[in-house]
Each structure stands twice: as C-alpha cells, then as structure tokens.
Scaffold this active site. Structure first.
Site: not given
Ligand SMILES: NC(=O)c1ccc[n+]([C@@H]2O[C@H](COP(=O)([O-])OP(=O)(O)OC[C@H]3O[C@@H](n4cnc5c(N)ncnc54)[C@H](OP(=O)(O)O)[C@@H]3O)[C@@H](O)[C@H]2O)c1
Length: 466
Positions: A62, A177, A246, A343
């Site tokens: 994201v 949404i 949620k 996504g």
């Molecule tokens: N993906 C979706 O479709 C979606 C939908 C709705 C809501 N969300 C929410 O959006 C947020 C992000 O989701 P995402 O899917 O983007 O997750 P993600 O792809 O795992 O990205 C998280 C990022 O944060 C970094 N990170 C995690 N812990 C860290 C720490 N302690 N210190 C520094 N950096 C750190 C990770 O680094 P590394 O690469 O080293 O792990 C990664 O780059 C979450 O809260 C999720 O619930 C996601």
C-alpha cells in the site's frame, strides 16, 4: 501542544476535499460505488504558497501505491518528503522525486517539518507507538491499520484531538470503498440499525474455489497461499479475526457503540466442504463469510461467520477481493457499498483521499466525527435465523428419528431434509434445515447430537440469511 502545522495560510488553504460517494438508486436501494476519485479538481487550491509535507511510514504494497499516486497526481502544495522503512536501501525507487529522504529512523521524521505521517506498516506495534509520537509531535496521521484502529482507535483519536491534529483511517475497512466516510458523513442523517457485509477477500476466494471446482478447503487454501491471496498463517482471514476488527470499526462509526474485536463471535470457514455448496444451491443459496452487527434493544448482536446467502442477494455476487457493506437505517433503509476491498492501488486511493481531506481542512480529531461513542453494550451472537445443518453419518436405520427427537425436545422445528444420491453409506452427508430460532438453542441441541455414534465427523451449522 503545537497546533496543526499544515503550512497553508488561511487564504491559500485547500478547499474541503473528501470526495462524496456516488449514490445510484437501484431497485429502491442506494448503491454507492467506489468509483469516486474525482480527479485533481477535487483538491483545489485557492491561492497562496503553502505546502503540506508528507511522510510514508512502511513502503510495502500500500505504501508504494500511495507513493505512486502522490508522484503522479498530487496537487501543488502536497509534497512527499520522507519514506521510512526498515532496511530502506532495498526499497528505493527512481520514480519518486530525488528530494525524497529515505530513512530507517522514524525520529528523523518526528524532528522534521513533516505535517502528515501516513502509517502503512501494519500491526499493533511499533505502528501504534509511531502514531502516538507523531500526534504528540503535532503531526496528523492517516492509517490503513484495522487492527490498531479496532483495538486502540478511541485512545488514538482522543490523543489526536488533544494534540489538535487529525487521525483518519478510511482505508482500514473495505480497502478502496469509502464506507467509513460514507457512514460518518453521507449517512449521518440516518439512525443506523444494522450493518452487514463481506469484509474479507481471502475467504471469498477460497469459498468460490470450493464452490466452482468442488475442491476441499485445504486445497483451496493451499492454492490461495501459492497465489499470494492468503498468508502462510491464514487464521487472521479464515477464522474471521481480520473481519472482526473491521466490523468493530464499522460498529463504532455506524452503530455508535464501543466494541472490542474480541467480543465479536468469529467462526472459521475451514469446515465448509464442496457438498455444502451443492446443498446450498438446492436451497437457492450460496455460502459466504458474512459479518453482521445490529441493535437488538440495548444489546448488540454481532458475529463473523460463514452463512448461506440467497443467490439473489448482492452478497452472493461478491467475488475475489471485492467487498460489500450493507447498512440499514431507520429512515433511509438499505444502502449498499461495493468495490475493491483490498489490493495496493485500491487501498491507496482511500489513503490518498484521507491525505487530501486532512490537507484540505482542519477539523476536530476524527474528520469531525466522534469515534468514542460512550455506549459499551453487551455483545451477543444470539441471532435468530433459519439454520442449515450438515451431518456426515455412517448410515443406519433411525438416524432421522434420533435427530428429530433431539430437535423436538429443544422446541426446534425442522423445515426440510435434503439428501443427494451417490455417496457411500459409510460416509453419507445429508442436510437438515431448521425454521428460524436462536442460535444458542441449536448449539445446545448439536452438543447432544455430537454424542451419537453414527456421526463420522462433527456436524456443520450455518445460518441461512434472508
Ligand atoms: N494490502 C492490502 O490490500 C490492504 C488493504 C487494506 C488495508 N491494508 C493495511 O495497510 C497496511 C499496510 O499493508 P501492506 O499490505 O502494504 O503491508 P506490507 O506490504 O507488508 O508493507 C508493510 C511495509 O512496512 C514495513 N515495515 C513493517 N514493519 C516495520 C517496522 N517495524 N519498521 C519499519 N518498517 C516496517 C515493511 O517492511 P519489510 O518489507 O521489511 O517487511 C513493508 O515495507 C496494513 O495495516 C494493512 O492491514 C492493506
């Protein structure tokens, strides 16, 4: 506490920006679509040279999608200045301005002139501590973090208010949404009585694979994991923990009740088999993981569970990463919100909309609406519905009579008995549907039934939703 530090002089402030959902009437119901990104005009600067400096914390799926949108279409005055991630060197991209500072140290952001921190790391901590420090430093926050908002939303919004900052979390439920802003603003004139919907795309994917291809839950899960739709530990999704968080947020913003995710009953989809879809289709239904919450007097009925839904209902048409939320109001009746629930890009749209909203106006704490509702009701899963019960038995005479006797003693009426031919007698699945009754009555009867030695596996109990 420092005031909100958006460096836009009053005369040059962004106009109010939160994009209004598009409402289309369909069969007497309102359908609000997520296709609402109104374009650059939605954030109009009147005049002046002010800027809003933004830091992204967590540059993953994201976070990078938010960076991409900001790079491609941020209006003048909105400036991405920092990206913070662990081991940040591997995250650097060439499509963000060279002026962006890449850092592993969140303190760099705290001591900088960043106005707005966009938390996209996920998890309770360190994300929670970063948000607290940002707010205490007078920086507003946008987050997509459902677990954090579901567990600590009240405390964080209170902190935002006390710090004269804002905290928006529109992407934390149903991805792209705009359901949070629609409940808080678009439906503020109604008194909402019920919210239900499909909030987890992984469960959609697994259930639709079982339905379409007749494969087992384990096979569908393994495939979802191979394709990156499910985590290696899938329990957040399949056991309903993700949807519970949620739902807890929706209950707060829509039904105005303080509810912890743990107080919402959650049931796994892991016991659903292909045969259940065959039987469901005979009943004019399919099976989905449904989240629902409704007021029942002063009690709140809330649960996340697999359920039979009529094929004619909008819930039945939801596929893959799509989500659907249906709110029922005392005055406006049903409003349906549908679109991409997950996504990177879809979720990033919701995040960027919150960024625009904060950059565009300075309002009290949570976008002008309260998250702390003051009401903490007893939460129960005592829904009264029809029930679908699937028994898998070693065939022998007297099975139906034995089951009927238990139901009769429990004062439960049987509605129908369904049995498909073609199964071996040593492992014969058949279905009993029950007339509407309270779920606790059915659970008690099933406890008694579980002692029968003709059962070769635990029975499956699903509500049949109207
Ligand atoms: N993906 C979706 O479709 C979606 C939908 C709705 C809501 N969300 C929410 O959006 C947020 C992000 O989701 P995402 O899917 O983007 O997750 P993600 O792809 O795992 O990205 C998280 C990022 O944060 C970094 N990170 C995690 N812990 C860290 C720490 N302690 N210190 C520094 N950096 C750190 C990770 O680094 P590394 O690469 O080293 O792990 C990664 O780059 C979450 O809260 C999720 O619930 C996601």
């Amino acid at each position: 506490m420092p005031p909100f530090r958006l460096q836009v002089p009053l005369a040059g402030r962004f106009l109010p920006t939160r994009p209004a959902p598009v409402a289309i009437r369909s069969n007497g119901k309102k359908l609000v679509e997520s296709a609402r990104f109104a374009g650059r005009e939605s954030l109009t600067r009147v005049s002046g040279e002010g800027v809003c400096n933004i830091a992204i914390l967590g540059f993953g799926t994201v976070g990078s999608a938010v960076g991409r949108i900001l790079a491609e279409r941020a209006p003048a005055g909105l400036r991405l200045t920092h990206v913070c991630n662990r081991a940040v060197a591997r995250k650097k991209v060439d499509w963000l301005p060279v002026t962006v500072e890449w850092t592993e140290d969140f303190n760099t952001i705290l001591s900088s002139d960043v106005d707005l921190v966009v938390e996209l790391m996920g998890g309770l901590n360190p994300a929670g501590d970063c948000i607290r420090s940002a707010l205490l430093a007078g920086k507003s926050v946008v987050t997509a973090n459902k677990q954090l908002i579901a567990h600590c939303g009240t405390e964080l919004i209170d902190l935002a208010r006390r710090s004269n900052c804002q905290l928006l979390f529109g992407a934390s439920v149903a991805g792209g949404i705009p359901v949070i802003s629609a409940l808080q603003e678009g439906l503020a004139g109604d008194e909402l009585l019920k919210i239900h919907g499909i909030l987890n795309g992984t469960c959609n994917y697994i259930l639709s694979q079982i339905e379409r291809r007749g494969i087992s839950f384990a096979e569908a899960l393994a495939e979802a994991q191979r394709m990156g739709f499910a985590e290696s530990d899938p329990s957040e999704d399949v056991d309903g923990l993700d949807a519970r968080a949620k739902l807890a947020i929706l209950v707060r913003v829509g039904l105005h009740a303080n509810v912890q995710p743990e107080s919402i009953a959650g049931r796994s989809i892991s016991s659903i088999e292909a045969v259940d879809f065959d039987y469901a289709s005979q009943l004019g239904c399919t099976i989905r993981q449904v989240s629902s919450a409704e007021w029942n007097g002063k009690r709140l009925l809330a649960g996340v569970r697999p359920a039979l839904v009529p094929l004619s209902s909008p819930l039945a048409r939801i596929q893959g990463s799509e989500n659907l939320v249906v709110s029922t109001g005392k005055y406006g009746r049903q409003t349906v919100f549908g679109g991409q629930g997950a996504g990177g890009s879809a979720t990033a749209v919701a995040v960027v909309s919150d960024i625009f909203a904060i950059a565009g106006r300075k309002v009290d704490g949570c976008g002008g609406n309260s998250f702390d509702c003051g009401i903490s009701p007893t939460v129960s899963a005592e829904f009264s519905t029809r029930h679908y019960l699937r028994f898998t038995v070693k065939d022998q005479p007297g099975i139906i009579a034995a089951l009927a006797s238990v139901f009769s003693k429990a004062d439960i009426n049987i509605d129908s008995v369904l049995q498909k031919p073609g199964y071996t007698k040593s492992r014969l699945p058949f279905v009993i549907t029950l007339e509407a009754c309270k779920s606790s009555k059915v659970e008690k009867a099933l406890q008694r039934i579980s002692r029968f030695d003709f059962l070769v596996q635990p029975s499956l109990n699903l509500p049949i939703l109207n």
